[in-house]
Design an enzyme around this catalytic site. Structure first.
Site, PDB file in Angstrom:
ATOM      1  N   ASP A 100      -5.711  -5.465  -4.626  1.00 25.65           N
ATOM      2  CA  ASP A 100      -4.747  -6.599  -4.706  1.00 25.65           C
ATOM      3  C   ASP A 100      -5.439  -7.842  -4.451  1.00 25.65           C
ATOM      4  O   ASP A 100      -6.322  -7.918  -3.498  1.00 25.65           O
ATOM      5  CB  ASP A 100      -3.645  -6.137  -3.660  1.00 25.65           C
ATOM      6  CG  ASP A 100      -2.262  -6.699  -3.949  1.00 25.65           C
ATOM      7  OD1 ASP A 100      -1.365  -6.048  -4.599  1.00 25.65           O
ATOM      8  OD2 ASP A 100      -1.999  -7.910  -3.929  1.00 25.65           O
ATOM      9  N   GLY A 135       0.883  -1.194  -0.146  1.00 23.45           N
ATOM     10  CA  GLY A 135      -0.025   0.036   0.038  1.00 23.45           C
ATOM     11  C   GLY A 135       0.800   1.202   0.005  1.00 23.45           C
ATOM     12  O   GLY A 135       0.426   2.317   0.443  1.00 23.45           O
ATOM     13  N   TRP A 182       1.794   2.943  -2.750  1.00 23.72           N
ATOM     14  CA  TRP A 182       1.506   3.779  -3.777  1.00 23.72           C
ATOM     15  C   TRP A 182       0.049   4.492  -3.096  1.00 23.72           C
ATOM     16  O   TRP A 182      -0.293   5.651  -3.485  1.00 23.72           O
ATOM     17  CB  TRP A 182       1.275   3.173  -4.963  1.00 23.72           C
ATOM     18  CG  TRP A 182       2.411   2.896  -5.761  1.00 23.72           C
ATOM     19  CD1 TRP A 182       3.605   3.017  -5.325  1.00 23.72           C
ATOM     20  CD2 TRP A 182       2.631   2.836  -7.220  1.00 23.72           C
ATOM     21  NE1 TRP A 182       4.759   2.890  -6.365  1.00 23.72           N
ATOM     22  CE2 TRP A 182       4.140   2.753  -7.486  1.00 23.72           C
ATOM     23  CE3 TRP A 182       1.725   2.815  -8.152  1.00 23.72           C
ATOM     24  CZ2 TRP A 182       4.463   2.544  -9.036  1.00 23.72           C
ATOM     25  CZ3 TRP A 182       2.136   2.560  -9.563  1.00 23.72           C
ATOM     26  CH2 TRP A 182       3.494   2.432  -9.732  1.00 23.72           C
ATOM     27  N   ASP A 187       1.166  -1.232 -10.428  1.00 19.34           N
ATOM     28  CA  ASP A 187       2.560  -1.659  -9.947  1.00 19.34           C
ATOM     29  C   ASP A 187       2.702  -3.045  -9.972  1.00 19.34           C
ATOM     30  O   ASP A 187       3.493  -3.818  -9.165  1.00 19.34           O
ATOM     31  CB  ASP A 187       2.774  -1.039  -8.625  1.00 19.34           C
ATOM     32  CG  ASP A 187       4.441  -1.138  -8.271  1.00 19.34           C
ATOM     33  OD1 ASP A 187       5.257  -1.164  -9.067  1.00 19.34           O
ATOM     34  OD2 ASP A 187       4.749  -1.061  -7.294  1.00 19.34           O
ATOM     35  N   ASP A 232      -8.733  -9.963  -7.993  1.00 19.19           N
ATOM     36  CA  ASP A 232      -7.735 -10.470  -9.081  1.00 19.19           C
ATOM     37  C   ASP A 232      -7.771  -9.540 -10.135  1.00 19.19           C
ATOM     38  O   ASP A 232      -9.084  -9.640 -10.726  1.00 19.19           O
ATOM     39  CB  ASP A 232      -7.917 -12.084  -9.412  1.00 19.19           C
ATOM     40  CG  ASP A 232      -6.960 -12.337 -10.277  1.00 19.19           C
ATOM     41  OD1 ASP A 232      -6.285 -11.387 -11.111  1.00 19.19           O
ATOM     42  OD2 ASP A 232      -7.032 -13.426 -10.729  1.00 19.19           O
ATOM     43  N   LYS A 241       3.523  -0.575 -14.329  1.00 16.67           N
ATOM     44  CA  LYS A 241       5.051  -1.196 -14.483  1.00 16.67           C
ATOM     45  C   LYS A 241       5.108  -2.092 -15.723  1.00 16.67           C
ATOM     46  O   LYS A 241       4.171  -2.992 -16.041  1.00 16.67           O
ATOM     47  CB  LYS A 241       5.113  -2.135 -13.308  1.00 16.67           C
ATOM     48  CG  LYS A 241       6.364  -2.874 -13.265  1.00 16.67           C
ATOM     49  CD  LYS A 241       7.161  -3.000 -11.691  1.00 16.67           C
ATOM     50  CE  LYS A 241       6.468  -3.848 -10.798  1.00 16.67           C
ATOM     51  NZ  LYS A 241       6.946  -3.393  -9.486  1.00 16.67           N
TER      52      LYS A 241
HETATM   53  N1  SAM Z   1       2.629  -0.640  -5.349  1.00 20.10           N
HETATM   54  C1  SAM Z   1       2.688  -1.714  -4.292  1.00 20.10           C
HETATM   55  C2  SAM Z   1       3.194  -0.665  -3.093  1.00 20.10           C
HETATM   56  O1  SAM Z   1       3.485   0.342  -3.330  1.00 20.10           O
HETATM   57  O2  SAM Z   1       3.142  -1.159  -2.035  1.00 20.10           O
HETATM   58  C3  SAM Z   1       3.506  -2.679  -4.354  1.00 20.10           C
HETATM   59  C4  SAM Z   1       3.172  -3.559  -5.186  1.00 20.10           C
HETATM   60  S1  SAM Z   1       4.034  -5.185  -5.396  1.00 20.10           S
HETATM   61  C5  SAM Z   1       5.487  -4.863  -6.104  1.00 20.10           C
HETATM   62  C6  SAM Z   1       3.191  -6.375  -6.626  1.00 20.10           C
HETATM   63  C7  SAM Z   1       1.677  -6.571  -5.966  1.00 20.10           C
HETATM   64  O3  SAM Z   1       1.029  -7.195  -7.376  1.00 20.10           O
HETATM   65  C8  SAM Z   1       1.729  -7.871  -4.998  1.00 20.10           C
HETATM   66  O4  SAM Z   1       1.188  -7.154  -3.887  1.00 20.10           O
HETATM   67  C9  SAM Z   1       0.709  -8.634  -5.589  1.00 20.10           C
HETATM   68  O5  SAM Z   1       0.014  -9.374  -4.706  1.00 20.10           O
HETATM   69  C10 SAM Z   1      -0.120  -8.096  -6.838  1.00 20.10           C
HETATM   70  N2  SAM Z   1      -0.585  -8.776  -7.722  1.00 20.10           N
HETATM   71  C11 SAM Z   1       0.123  -9.911  -8.494  1.00 20.10           C
HETATM   72  N3  SAM Z   1      -0.756 -10.289  -9.473  1.00 20.10           N
HETATM   73  C12 SAM Z   1      -2.030  -9.947  -8.920  1.00 20.10           C
HETATM   74  C13 SAM Z   1      -3.417  -9.788  -9.719  1.00 20.10           C
HETATM   75  N4  SAM Z   1      -3.555 -10.799 -10.527  1.00 20.10           N
HETATM   76  N5  SAM Z   1      -4.290  -9.247  -8.985  1.00 20.10           N
HETATM   77  C14 SAM Z   1      -4.209  -8.314  -8.102  1.00 20.10           C
HETATM   78  N6  SAM Z   1      -2.842  -8.198  -7.599  1.00 20.10           N
HETATM   79  C15 SAM Z   1      -1.984  -8.830  -7.988  1.00 20.10           C
END
Ligand code: SAM
Length: 389
Positions: A122, A53, A55, A175, A138, A215
């Site tokens: 997320d 969280g 962002w 992200d 998702d 990203k």
């Molecule tokens: N932007 C976030 C922050 O600032 O705290 C960090 C994000 S982290 C790099 C990547 C996130 O992508 C993870 O929490 C992961 O659970 C989520 N993620 C990956 N695949 C996903 C999906 N299909 N649906 C939702 N979230 C997903």
């Protein structure tokens, strides 16, 4: 790697803890904003793949609390550390300038915005944040869009989803990152699928004129992706914030001014990234921009001044792989910390705990099992694993 050693090797990890961010990624968004002024006139935002969280914290602090994090203001929290750095490296003039910049912006008063709505999504739970609606869902699943529209507008009727366009959002940020396998091509492929999921979702909710930031991993065919994004946005940039390691393939696409092609309606039954729809739309756009399918080669004029022009008819040629090179923008000013460098820490440095430990990390079960078994596993001679005594 211990906390203190990580503090030294990763300035943004340490700064994130000192400034109260849940992850170092906060600096990536702040540096992107420094360059692209992302939050200008923005009140409705969707943060995809948002856990833990950081962002969303940036969004909450900028839009809801009205804190100023524009050019250099976010670095005021760095000033103290930079002052300490100056004691160690007095010749580091750019750090000195930064301290002065920061003093100049410290007087700015917060200006909260009205009618702000932020929805963060997320797969993992996100600990509550002031003013943020969080959804555990998702982003690759079609059912997430009506959930999101309902969160943005409680009167939204999901049964009208495909008849009535609902475009209430100014900015979609993503992200998203899969759990990396280390198999480079596979990781890039899975990342691109997340990106298409984020794009499809953005197309369903963005207002004309809206922005999309996501990203990407820069793989072999990334220039085709840039061209595809140009079908929907006036400007597309690829940006690398200084807090993103230079050694990583990670970058961010920043798409400005959403301009859906005439007659286009986003439809999750037919998402982009699957089948040929996107390639066809791209070819159509290209054809409009260059309405001829004929390629002409002109030879110099003969003695009577007549040109001989040979025209090759390409009408039945298969679609060409159309690519476009997006402008590359490095962001975060040069005096910002280098994410690939190790910094000497002041002697009185105290290493802090992370602001928000992961709520439900994928490795949680493994840790529980290990605890139940009294420690780490070790391999026995027969190939079966047993708990370490
Ligand atoms: N932007 C976030 C922050 O600032 O705290 C960090 C994000 S982290 C790099 C990547 C996130 O992508 C993870 O929490 C992961 O659970 C989520 N993620 C990956 N695949 C996903 C999906 N299909 N649906 C939702 N979230 C997903």
């Amino acid at each position: 790697m211990g906390k203190s050693s990580k503090d030294k090797r990763d300035a943004y990890y340490r700064l994130a803890k000192e400034q109260g961010w849940r992850a170092r990624s906060a600096f990536k968004l702040l540096q992107l904003d420094e360059e692209f002024n992302l939050f200008e006139n923005v009140t409705r935002v969707v943060d995809l793949c948002a856990a833990p969280g950081s962002w969303s914290q940036v969004l909450s602090r900028v839009l809801i609390k009205g804190e100023k994090f524009g050019r250099c203001a976010w670095q005021d929290r760095e000033a103290k550390f930079r002052q300490q750095m100056l004691n160690v490296f007095p010749e580091k003039q750019d750090a000195q300038d930064k301290v002065q910049d920061v003093q100049a912006t410290q007087e700015s008063t917060p200006a909260p915005r009205e009618q702000v709505k932020i929805v963060s999504i997320d797969l993992q739970p996100i600990s509550p944040l002031p003013g943020i609606i969080t959804l555990r869902a998702d982003i690759t699943h079609p059912a997430t869009v009506p959930l999101l529209l309902k969160a943005l507008d409680p009167d939204f009727d999901p049964s009208t989803m495909n008849q009535q366009a609902s475009h209430p959002v100014d900015l979609v940020i993503s992200d998203g990152a899969p759990d990396v396998t280390g198999l480079h091509d596979l990781d890039i492929y899975v990342q691109s699928q997340l990106l298409f999921a984020a794009l499809n979702l953005a197309l369903c909710v963005l207002k004309p004129g809206g922005k999309f930031v996501a990203k990407i991993f820069r793989g072999r065919n990334v220039d085709l992706l840039y061209a595809q994004l140009k079908v929907f946005f006036e400007k597309v940039y690829v940006a690398k914030p200084r807090s993103s390691r230079a050694s990583s393939v990670e970058a961010f696409i920043v798409c400005i001014n959403f301009q859906p092609p005439e007659g286009f309606t986003a439809n999750l039954e037919e998402p982009l990234g699957v089948g040929n729809k996107l390639a066809e739309m791209l070819a159509e756009k290209q054809a409009k921009e260059e309405p001829t399918t004929k390629s002409a080669t002109q030879t110099p004029a003969d003695k009577d001044g007549i040109y001989d022009v040979e025209v090759e008819d390409l009408t039945n040629e298969p679609l060409k792989d159309i690519r476009w090179v997006a402008p590359f923008v490095a962001c975060g000013d040069l005096s910002a910390f280098d994410s690939d460098a190790s910094y000497k820490l002041p002697d009185d440095h105290v290493s802090l705990d992370p602001v928000q430990p992961p709520t439900a990390p994928p490795y949680k079960r493994a840790i529980e099992l290990r605890r139940q078994n009294g420690g780490a596993y070790k391999k026995t001679g027969t190939g079966t694993a047993t708990a370490k005594a």
